[in-house]
Design a protein around this motif. Structure first.
Motif, PDB file in Angstrom:
ATOM      1  N   LEU A  32       0.830  -1.212   0.000  1.00  0.00           N
ATOM      2  CA  LEU A  32       0.000   0.000   0.000  1.00  0.00           C
ATOM      3  C   LEU A  32       0.864   1.262   0.000  1.00  0.00           C
ATOM      4  O   LEU A  32       0.471   2.292  -0.556  1.00  0.00           O
ATOM      5  CB  LEU A  32      -0.943   0.005   1.200  1.00  0.00           C
ATOM      6  CG  LEU A  32      -2.040  -1.051   1.177  1.00  0.00           C
ATOM      7  CD1 LEU A  32      -2.809  -1.035   2.486  1.00  0.00           C
ATOM      8  CD2 LEU A  32      -2.968  -0.848  -0.016  1.00  0.00           C
ATOM      9  N   LYS A  33       2.036   1.174   0.582  1.00  0.00           N
ATOM     10  CA  LYS A  33       2.962   2.302   0.611  1.00  0.00           C
ATOM     11  C   LYS A  33       3.364   2.729  -0.804  1.00  0.00           C
ATOM     12  O   LYS A  33       3.593   3.912  -1.066  1.00  0.00           O
ATOM     13  CB  LYS A  33       4.197   1.932   1.454  1.00  0.00           C
ATOM     14  CG  LYS A  33       5.180   3.032   1.644  1.00  0.00           C
ATOM     15  CD  LYS A  33       4.667   4.089   2.595  1.00  0.00           C
ATOM     16  CE  LYS A  33       5.763   5.122   2.850  1.00  0.00           C
ATOM     17  NZ  LYS A  33       5.239   6.322   3.457  1.00  0.00           N
ATOM     18  N   ILE A  34       3.421   1.771  -1.732  1.00  0.00           N
ATOM     19  CA  ILE A  34       3.737   2.111  -3.130  1.00  0.00           C
ATOM     20  C   ILE A  34       2.690   3.087  -3.665  1.00  0.00           C
ATOM     21  O   ILE A  34       3.025   4.088  -4.311  1.00  0.00           O
ATOM     22  CB  ILE A  34       3.804   0.851  -4.020  1.00  0.00           C
ATOM     23  CG1 ILE A  34       4.929  -0.078  -3.559  1.00  0.00           C
ATOM     24  CG2 ILE A  34       3.968   1.235  -5.491  1.00  0.00           C
ATOM     25  CD1 ILE A  34       4.888  -1.458  -4.204  1.00  0.00           C
ATOM     26  N   GLN A  35       1.413   2.813  -3.395  1.00  0.00           N
ATOM     27  CA  GLN A  35       0.341   3.691  -3.863  1.00  0.00           C
ATOM     28  C   GLN A  35       0.439   5.067  -3.216  1.00  0.00           C
ATOM     29  O   GLN A  35       0.232   6.089  -3.872  1.00  0.00           O
ATOM     30  CB  GLN A  35      -1.034   3.079  -3.581  1.00  0.00           C
ATOM     31  CG  GLN A  35      -2.182   3.912  -4.092  1.00  0.00           C
ATOM     32  CD  GLN A  35      -2.142   4.107  -5.593  1.00  0.00           C
ATOM     33  OE1 GLN A  35      -1.848   3.183  -6.331  1.00  0.00           O
ATOM     34  NE2 GLN A  35      -2.449   5.299  -6.063  1.00  0.00           N
ATOM     35  N   GLU A  36       0.764   5.097  -1.943  1.00  0.00           N
ATOM     36  CA  GLU A  36       0.928   6.378  -1.258  1.00  0.00           C
ATOM     37  C   GLU A  36       2.022   7.207  -1.931  1.00  0.00           C
ATOM     38  O   GLU A  36       1.846   8.401  -2.199  1.00  0.00           O
ATOM     39  CB  GLU A  36       1.281   6.149   0.209  1.00  0.00           C
ATOM     40  CG  GLU A  36       1.508   7.432   0.985  1.00  0.00           C
ATOM     41  CD  GLU A  36       2.008   7.192   2.403  1.00  0.00           C
ATOM     42  OE1 GLU A  36       2.320   8.193   3.073  1.00  0.00           O
ATOM     43  OE2 GLU A  36       2.110   6.034   2.837  1.00  0.00           O
ATOM     44  N   GLU A  37       3.140   6.570  -2.227  1.00  0.00           N
ATOM     45  CA  GLU A  37       4.247   7.275  -2.882  1.00  0.00           C
ATOM     46  C   GLU A  37       3.863   7.714  -4.293  1.00  0.00           C
ATOM     47  O   GLU A  37       4.248   8.809  -4.734  1.00  0.00           O
ATOM     48  CB  GLU A  37       5.500   6.400  -2.901  1.00  0.00           C
ATOM     49  CG  GLU A  37       6.066   6.076  -1.532  1.00  0.00           C
ATOM     50  CD  GLU A  37       6.608   7.285  -0.784  1.00  0.00           C
ATOM     51  OE1 GLU A  37       6.817   8.352  -1.398  1.00  0.00           O
ATOM     52  OE2 GLU A  37       6.829   7.166   0.430  1.00  0.00           O
ATOM     53  N   ALA A  38       3.107   6.887  -5.015  1.00  0.00           N
ATOM     54  CA  ALA A  38       2.661   7.264  -6.366  1.00  0.00           C
ATOM     55  C   ALA A  38       1.763   8.495  -6.308  1.00  0.00           C
ATOM     56  O   ALA A  38       1.830   9.365  -7.193  1.00  0.00           O
ATOM     57  CB  ALA A  38       1.949   6.093  -7.038  1.00  0.00           C
ATOM     58  N   GLY A  39       0.956   8.589  -5.273  1.00  0.00           N
ATOM     59  CA  GLY A  39       0.131   9.781  -5.093  1.00  0.00           C
ATOM     60  C   GLY A  39       0.979  11.029  -4.901  1.00  0.00           C
ATOM     61  O   GLY A  39       0.619  12.128  -5.360  1.00  0.00           O
ATOM     62  N   GLU A  40       2.115  10.875  -4.236  1.00  0.00           N
ATOM     63  CA  GLU A  40       3.016  12.011  -4.052  1.00  0.00           C
ATOM     64  C   GLU A  40       3.657  12.431  -5.376  1.00  0.00           C
ATOM     65  O   GLU A  40       3.931  13.617  -5.584  1.00  0.00           O
ATOM     66  CB  GLU A  40       4.058  11.684  -2.993  1.00  0.00           C
ATOM     67  CG  GLU A  40       3.436  11.566  -1.603  1.00  0.00           C
ATOM     68  CD  GLU A  40       4.420  11.160  -0.521  1.00  0.00           C
ATOM     69  OE1 GLU A  40       5.645  11.238  -0.754  1.00  0.00           O
ATOM     70  OE2 GLU A  40       3.947  10.769   0.563  1.00  0.00           O
ATOM     71  N   VAL A  41       3.872  11.472  -6.279  1.00  0.00           N
ATOM     72  CA  VAL A  41       4.346  11.828  -7.621  1.00  0.00           C
ATOM     73  C   VAL A  41       3.288  12.690  -8.311  1.00  0.00           C
ATOM     74  O   VAL A  41       3.608  13.741  -8.889  1.00  0.00           O
ATOM     75  CB  VAL A  41       4.655  10.574  -8.473  1.00  0.00           C
ATOM     76  CG1 VAL A  41       4.931  10.960  -9.928  1.00  0.00           C
ATOM     77  CG2 VAL A  41       5.822   9.796  -7.905  1.00  0.00           C
ATOM     78  N   ALA A  42       2.040  12.256  -8.252  1.00  0.00           N
ATOM     79  CA  ALA A  42       0.961  13.007  -8.893  1.00  0.00           C
ATOM     80  C   ALA A  42       0.866  14.419  -8.318  1.00  0.00           C
ATOM     81  O   ALA A  42       0.737  15.398  -9.066  1.00  0.00           O
ATOM     82  CB  ALA A  42      -0.363  12.263  -8.712  1.00  0.00           C
ATOM     83  N   GLU A  43       0.955  14.530  -7.005  1.00  0.00           N
ATOM     84  CA  GLU A  43       0.897  15.846  -6.365  1.00  0.00           C
ATOM     85  C   GLU A  43       2.055  16.727  -6.838  1.00  0.00           C
ATOM     86  O   GLU A  43       1.867  17.916  -7.124  1.00  0.00           O
ATOM     87  CB  GLU A  43       0.949  15.680  -4.852  1.00  0.00           C
ATOM     88  CG  GLU A  43       0.904  16.999  -4.104  1.00  0.00           C
ATOM     89  CD  GLU A  43       0.985  16.825  -2.594  1.00  0.00           C
ATOM     90  OE1 GLU A  43       0.793  17.836  -1.894  1.00  0.00           O
ATOM     91  OE2 GLU A  43       1.248  15.710  -2.113  1.00  0.00           O
ATOM     92  N   ALA A  44       3.246  16.152  -6.937  1.00  0.00           N
ATOM     93  CA  ALA A  44       4.410  16.920  -7.376  1.00  0.00           C
ATOM     94  C   ALA A  44       4.276  17.358  -8.834  1.00  0.00           C
ATOM     95  O   ALA A  44       4.653  18.489  -9.179  1.00  0.00           O
ATOM     96  CB  ALA A  44       5.690  16.113  -7.168  1.00  0.00           C
ATOM     97  N   VAL A  45       3.755  16.497  -9.702  1.00  0.00           N
ATOM     98  CA  VAL A  45       3.558  16.870 -11.109  1.00  0.00           C
ATOM     99  C   VAL A  45       2.559  18.013 -11.216  1.00  0.00           C
ATOM    100  O   VAL A  45       2.792  18.999 -11.940  1.00  0.00           O
ATOM    101  CB  VAL A  45       3.092  15.657 -11.945  1.00  0.00           C
ATOM    102  CG1 VAL A  45       2.628  16.087 -13.327  1.00  0.00           C
ATOM    103  CG2 VAL A  45       4.204  14.628 -12.057  1.00  0.00           C
ATOM    104  N   ILE A  46       1.460  17.903 -10.495  1.00  0.00           N
ATOM    105  CA  ILE A  46       0.454  18.970 -10.503  1.00  0.00           C
ATOM    106  C   ILE A  46       1.080  20.275 -10.009  1.00  0.00           C
ATOM    107  O   ILE A  46       0.873  21.342 -10.595  1.00  0.00           O
ATOM    108  CB  ILE A  46      -0.774  18.562  -9.664  1.00  0.00           C
ATOM    109  CG1 ILE A  46      -1.530  17.442 -10.381  1.00  0.00           C
ATOM    110  CG2 ILE A  46      -1.691  19.762  -9.398  1.00  0.00           C
ATOM    111  CD1 ILE A  46      -2.566  16.735  -9.519  1.00  0.00           C
ATOM    112  N   GLY A  47       1.887  20.175  -8.959  1.00  0.00           N
ATOM    113  CA  GLY A  47       2.552  21.361  -8.431  1.00  0.00           C
ATOM    114  C   GLY A  47       3.602  21.926  -9.369  1.00  0.00           C
ATOM    115  O   GLY A  47       3.752  23.150  -9.492  1.00  0.00           O
TER     116      GLY A  47
END
Length: 110
Positions: A32-47
């Motif tokens: 599940l931690k992989i998904q959490e980290e992938a969400g942080e990639v998405a947040e960083a791209v949006i930012g």
């Protein structure tokens, strides 16, 4: 490459040493931690693209790179926690992907 897997093994061991959960739950949470980290990639791209109206340009592309690295490391740790022979498992899988995808690419150019 070996040094990377040795570091990953040390990280996995550290996590194992500090958890009192049953093995199945430890592995599940690591996955599940992989998904959490992938969400942080998405947040960083949006930012990085300035597409959050509240935050504007809140990240750089270097932040995105760091988050992608976190996803990769988290995946490597997850694989290691699932299977102590993770480097060999990964190498075999990468060879299969390369054989499939690179073979298709070479066939398309001929």
């Amino acid at each position: 490459m070996t040094d990377s897997w040795q570091t990953v093994a040390r990280l996995a061991d550290h996590l194992e040493d500090h958890s009192t959960l049953p093995r199945a739950q430890r592995v599940l949470l690591q996955l599940l931690k992989i998904q959490e980290e992938a969400g942080e990639v998405a947040e960083a791209v949006i930012g990085a693209m300035g597409q959050n109206p509240r935050k504007g340009h809140s990240h750089t592309w270097q932040d995105v790179e760091a988050e992608v690295c976190d996803v990769i490391v988290t995946g490597m740790v997850a694989l290691t926690r699932m299977n102590p022979d993770a480097p060999a498992v990964f190498a075999r899988h990468l060879e299969r992907i390369a054989a499939r995808d690179l073979h298709e690419a070479e066939a398309a150019t001929q």
